[in-house]
Write an enzyme that holds these catalytic residues in place. Structure first.
Site, PDB file in Angstrom:
ATOM      1  N   ASP A 175       0.846  -1.193   0.000  1.00 47.41           N
ATOM      2  CA  ASP A 175       0.000   0.000   0.000  1.00 47.41           C
ATOM      3  C   ASP A 175       0.880   1.241   0.000  1.00 47.41           C
ATOM      4  O   ASP A 175       1.950   1.250   0.597  1.00 47.41           O
ATOM      5  CB  ASP A 175      -0.918   0.001   1.226  1.00 47.41           C
ATOM      6  N   LYS A 180      -0.165   2.526   5.951  1.00 47.95           N
ATOM      7  CA  LYS A 180      -1.205   1.499   6.111  1.00 47.95           C
ATOM      8  C   LYS A 180      -0.649   0.079   6.094  1.00 47.95           C
ATOM      9  O   LYS A 180      -1.082  -0.770   6.872  1.00 47.95           O
ATOM     10  CB  LYS A 180      -2.260   1.653   5.010  1.00 47.95           C
ATOM     11  N   CYS A 216     -15.407   7.708  -3.656  1.00 51.56           N
ATOM     12  CA  CYS A 216     -15.908   7.713  -2.276  1.00 51.56           C
ATOM     13  C   CYS A 216     -15.767   9.099  -1.656  1.00 51.56           C
ATOM     14  O   CYS A 216     -16.304   9.366  -0.597  1.00 51.56           O
ATOM     15  CB  CYS A 216     -15.230   6.634  -1.449  1.00 51.56           C
ATOM     16  N   CYS A 258     -10.873  -6.917 -27.525  1.00 47.63           N
ATOM     17  CA  CYS A 258     -10.043  -6.735 -26.322  1.00 47.63           C
ATOM     18  C   CYS A 258      -8.564  -6.830 -26.690  1.00 47.63           C
ATOM     19  O   CYS A 258      -8.103  -7.843 -27.199  1.00 47.63           O
ATOM     20  CB  CYS A 258     -10.381  -7.775 -25.263  1.00 47.63           C
TER      21      CYS A 258
HETATM   22 ZN   LIG Z   1     -10.087  -9.171 -22.308  1.00 52.08          ZN
END
Ligand SMILES: [Zn+2]
Length: 336
Positions: free
Chosen positions: A54, A80, A182, A238
């Protein structure tokens, strides 16, 4: 094995399953709301080796949902990963827990993945997830995607060769500011705990070779109690699944400044790997501004800015919104 007796009783686990878990090696990327719950579950479940990475440190407004931290960690300005590891070692001293305070980037991710059986996504940004996706496909390692915001969240197991990849779900980086964070719509601790618990359980199932694992995208909203399983298909276009192109892993050029999730804060990463003496830097910067160092990170206030500097030379620059200003403040006070 006594400490795992209740888990061993579960039909799909048993003694042999537990032994398998104790031989397993897991990487948790990001140790915030998702990562703390994931790491907590996996440590208690007796995964033999857990590495936590982190880049951030503990702040007061994290405590509402980041389950391993407390007020003392805030006062001590603990990174963290270290705060989590301290707590986790008290929970289970019979397994190996490793903590690294660093930003996961294209230069270090393949090293972090060495000898790892599965990766858990505890991140808060798409950039790192695309990178995990590339690196895991290159090295044929499954990873468990997770995300949560407000009262809703989603998760999916991404297994190279068996499932679509993350870019089949989201093809490229969303435009900055186009998605909720958030910091704009908030987040409930129930949804982060819920998603993270499913992620850790899916990791255990995958490590045990369970074929009933969650290969659909599971979307949950706790406000209306909706649990939806969405089938995801491999995309014809993709770049990763079709062309095997590791676009994010193979990106060239210097490390760019990163705007941190919804905060008025920009991270600058040094171009070379280095170790900074924060004690020395404190002496130097203390003469021109307000510098404090409690043993983990250096906080330096000057004019309207605050710089938080880590031992690996990274810095969070607070109070700036543009990357150029952040870069020049870094150059001025820390140097390159
Ligand atoms: Zn993919």
């Amino acid at each position: 094995m006594d400490r795992y007796s209740r888990q061993i009783l579960v039909a799909k686990i048993g003694e042999s399953g537990q032994e398998k878990l104790l031989r397993s090696r897991v990487l948790v990327v990001g140790c915030g709301a998702l990562g703390t719950v994931i790491a907590n579950n996996l440590v208690r479940a007796g995964i033999g080796y857990i590495k936590i990475v982190d880049r951030d440190y503990v702040e007061l407004d994290n405590l509402q949902r980041q389950m391993l931290f407390d007020e003392e960690d805030v006062e001590r300005e603990m990174p963290k990963a270290l705060a989590a590891a301290n707590k986790l070692r008290k929970i289970n001293s019979s397994i190996e827990i490793e903590a690294e305070v660093k930003d996961v980037n294209r230069k270090n991710i393949e090293e972090l993945l060495k000898d790892i059986d599965i990766v858990l996504d505890g991140t808060d940004n798409f950039e790192t997830r695309f990178l995990i996706n590339d690196a895991c496909f290159k090295h044929n390692i499954p990873w468990i995607y997770g995300a949560a915001i407000s009262s809703y969240g989603m998760t999916m197991n991404i297994v190279p060769g068996a499932t679509p990849c993350f870019r089949c779900i989201i093809s490229s980086l969303p435009a900055p500011g186009s998605i909720d964070t958030c910091d704009t719509v908030g987040v409930l601790n129930a949804i982060t705990s819920c998603i993270a618990s499913i992620q850790s359980n899916e990791a255990i199932k995958t490590l045990l070779g369970d074929k009933d694992s969650n290969h659909k995208l599971l979307a949950i909203d706790l406000m209306n109690n909706s649990f939806e399983k969405i089938a995801v298909k491999k995309r014809d276009d993709c770049p990763l699944c079709r062309d095997g192109e590791f676009e994010y892993l193979n990106k060239k050029g210097p490390s760019e400044p990163i705007k941190l999730c919804g905060r008025e804060m920009i991270q600058i990463t040094p171009q070379r790997e280095m170790e900074v003496s924060l004690e020395y830097l404190k002496g130097k910067l203390g003469r021109i501004g307000d510098a404090s160092y409690l043993g983990f990170l250096l906080k330096f206030r000057v004019n309207k800015y605050e710089l938080i500097i880590f031992p690996d030379g990274r810095a969070f620059i607070k109070g700036v919104s543009d990357k150029e200003t952040a870069r020049s403040l870094y150059a001025k006070y820390i140097g390159e």
